[in-house]
Scaffold this motif. Structure first.
Motif, PDB file in Angstrom:
ATOM      1  N   ASN B  98      -6.742   4.724  -8.681  1.00  0.00           N
ATOM      2  CA  ASN B  98      -7.701   4.297  -7.641  1.00  0.00           C
ATOM      3  C   ASN B  98      -7.271   4.683  -6.224  1.00  0.00           C
ATOM      4  O   ASN B  98      -7.794   4.132  -5.257  1.00  0.00           O
ATOM      5  CB  ASN B  98      -7.970   2.782  -7.692  1.00  0.00           C
ATOM      6  CG  ASN B  98      -8.434   2.323  -9.056  1.00  0.00           C
ATOM      7  OD1 ASN B  98      -8.931   3.119  -9.841  1.00  0.00           O
ATOM      8  ND2 ASN B  98      -8.286   1.057  -9.340  1.00  0.00           N
ATOM      9  N   SER B  99      -6.290   5.575  -6.108  1.00  0.00           N
ATOM     10  CA  SER B  99      -5.887   6.089  -4.790  1.00  0.00           C
ATOM     11  C   SER B  99      -5.629   7.584  -4.934  1.00  0.00           C
ATOM     12  O   SER B  99      -5.108   8.020  -5.967  1.00  0.00           O
ATOM     13  CB  SER B  99      -4.608   5.405  -4.292  1.00  0.00           C
ATOM     14  OG  SER B  99      -4.822   4.031  -4.094  1.00  0.00           O
ATOM     15  N   LEU B 109      -2.238   5.558   0.511  1.00  0.00           N
ATOM     16  CA  LEU B 109      -2.733   4.182   0.592  1.00  0.00           C
ATOM     17  C   LEU B 109      -3.579   3.938   1.841  1.00  0.00           C
ATOM     18  O   LEU B 109      -3.947   2.802   2.132  1.00  0.00           O
ATOM     19  CB  LEU B 109      -1.559   3.197   0.542  1.00  0.00           C
ATOM     20  CG  LEU B 109      -0.818   3.113  -0.809  1.00  0.00           C
ATOM     21  CD1 LEU B 109       0.397   2.210  -0.693  1.00  0.00           C
ATOM     22  CD2 LEU B 109      -1.715   2.616  -1.920  1.00  0.00           C
ATOM     23  N   MET B 112      -6.758   1.879   1.557  1.00  0.00           N
ATOM     24  CA  MET B 112      -6.498   0.437   1.423  1.00  0.00           C
ATOM     25  C   MET B 112      -6.163  -0.177   2.791  1.00  0.00           C
ATOM     26  O   MET B 112      -6.651  -1.249   3.137  1.00  0.00           O
ATOM     27  CB  MET B 112      -5.344   0.203   0.450  1.00  0.00           C
ATOM     28  CG  MET B 112      -5.072  -1.267   0.193  1.00  0.00           C
ATOM     29  SD  MET B 112      -3.587  -1.555  -0.759  1.00  0.00           S
ATOM     30  CE  MET B 112      -2.311  -1.410   0.479  1.00  0.00           C
ATOM     31  N   GLY B 158      -0.463  -2.226  -3.016  1.00  0.00           N
ATOM     32  CA  GLY B 158      -1.610  -1.537  -3.616  1.00  0.00           C
ATOM     33  C   GLY B 158      -1.710  -1.709  -5.118  1.00  0.00           C
ATOM     34  O   GLY B 158      -2.577  -1.116  -5.764  1.00  0.00           O
TER      35      GLY B 158
END
Lengths: 117, 272
Positions: B98-99, B109, B112, B158
């Motif tokens: 998801n990154s 990151l 985020m 994260g």
């Protein structure tokens, strides 16, 4: 806080659906268990008979409102989760509002017409 | 379970966006010892087997949040995970999902952090000049601190975002980290920014998109429980939607000192 209010309505409509589906089950499918008195609740005559009573018309329309709102708002949630563009989200919102109103008007016509004939 | 003399095979995902089209897995044999962590093994690989391996690390004690990785298909801190606890002769290490990947095990990151910044992760004051130039000291009772203390342990690693199924399907979702921190500040008795913060968290990609899978809370290495924070945040949002902005109770301020007590004299030197 419009979106939060709409989400709370989504939950409220789920409770409403559970209540009205419970009434539907009790009257139409559990008549032997609950001894509601109606021996053939799913027969045409019995259904037309209920449809002419104002209380049942209100129940049918409320069930329609709750079902439509809960279903369409839930589906909208799934679609916007997959949608990145804000313009596309606005378009989805409009389609669901217009579609919901059309379906409601069309579906609400039937119990109203039956009750007023 | 690896013993003192054994070795463990590490399958590490490699990806250099300048050279590779697709990520690939590379195997390393790492001699293990008791208490060895995944981070120790990666440092061993970098020092002895392949110096080009890229990963992020700093404190080595679960505080900085740098070494979040996808270890044996679960997001964990590499420094906080011992090889023995995995009970496996083969360990796979991949970057956090998801990154976007920067290189090998290092992920970007920034998305985020941008989401984190968007929820105003600081004490918002009614008096804006007070925000940047504090002139008072605030009194908080222990029970007021308890309201947010657990959620203030977030180290921004994260891992919760990597575990979150909604973050996987919706890249714009604020995510458990930002939403958890939004609650942390809304629950702080010194804060006056709940109204504006809750407006941000109720967006199309905000708190209501959380499906309450609970994966974030399960994966969090610091026990922050972002899933609980999001549910409490939803509760605050519902209250604000139904009853208007909810203000925190006015927090007490320490009174200005009336007199300056003289410093206690240094005791006379007694040892001879």
């Amino acid at each position: 806080m419009l979106k939060t209010r709409m989400q709370l309505l989504f939950y409220l409509s789920a409770i409403g659906l559970a209540v009205f589906l419970g009434i539907h089950m009790a009257v139409q499918h559990l008549n032997n268990v609950l001894a509601t008195g109606d021996t053939a609740p799913t027969s045409w005559l019995s259904m037309i008979g209920r449809a002419t009573q104002n209380g049942w018309v209100v129940i049918y329309i409320l069930m329609l409102v709750f079902g439509l709102y809960h279903g369409l708002y839930g589906l909208r949630g799934i679609i916007i989760e997959m949608t990145k563009s804000d313009k596309a989200i606005n378009l989805v919102n409009r389609i669901f509002i217009v579609g919901g109103i059309i379906i409601f008007a069309w579906a609400a016509y039937i119990p109203i017409a039956l009750a007023t004939r | 379970m690896p013993d003192k003399e054994t070795s463990v095979t590490f399958k590490v995902q490699r990806f250099d966006p300048e050279k590779d089209k697709q990520p690939r897995m590379q195997e390393f044999i790492v001699p293990t010892r008791r208490g060895m962590t995944i981070l120790d093994a990666l440092l061993y690989i970098k020092e002895n087997l392949d110096g080009t391996l890229a990963f992020r690390t700093s404190c080595r004690m679960g505080i900085c949040g740098s070494c979040g990785m996808y270890i044996n298909n679960y997001p964990r801190l590499a420094c906080h995970t011992q090889i023995a606890e995995l009970e496996s002769a083969v360990v796979t290490v991949k970057p956090l999902p998801n990154s976007p990947i920067i290189k090998d095990l290092a992920v970007d990151l920034q998305p985020m952090f941008d989401k984190h910044k968007s929820i105003k992760p600081y004490i918002v004051q009614e008096n804006k000049t007070e925000e940047s130039n504090l002139t008072h000291e605030y009194v908080q009772k222990p029970e007021e601190v308890e309201e947010y203390e657990q959620f203030s342990y977030c180290i921004k690693c994260g891992i919760c975002v990597a575990a979150c199924p909604t973050s996987a399907s919706d890249a714009k979702f604020l995510g458990p980290q930002a939403l958890g921190q939004a609650y942390r500040y809304c629950a702080d008795s010194r804060d006056a920014g709940s109204a504006e913060r809750l407006t941000i968290t109720e967006s199309n990609h905000g708190a209501w998109r959380c499906h309450l899978a609970g994966a974030c809370s399960e994966a969090c290495p610091k026990g922050v429980d972002p899933g609980l924070a999001i549910q409490l945040l939803k509760n605050k949002m519902a209250k604000q939607a139904l009853a208007g902005p909810q203000k925190n109770k006015k927090v007490a301020i320490y009174p200005e000192p009336k007199e300056i007590k003289p410093r206690v004299a240094v005791p006379p030197f007694t040892a001879k």
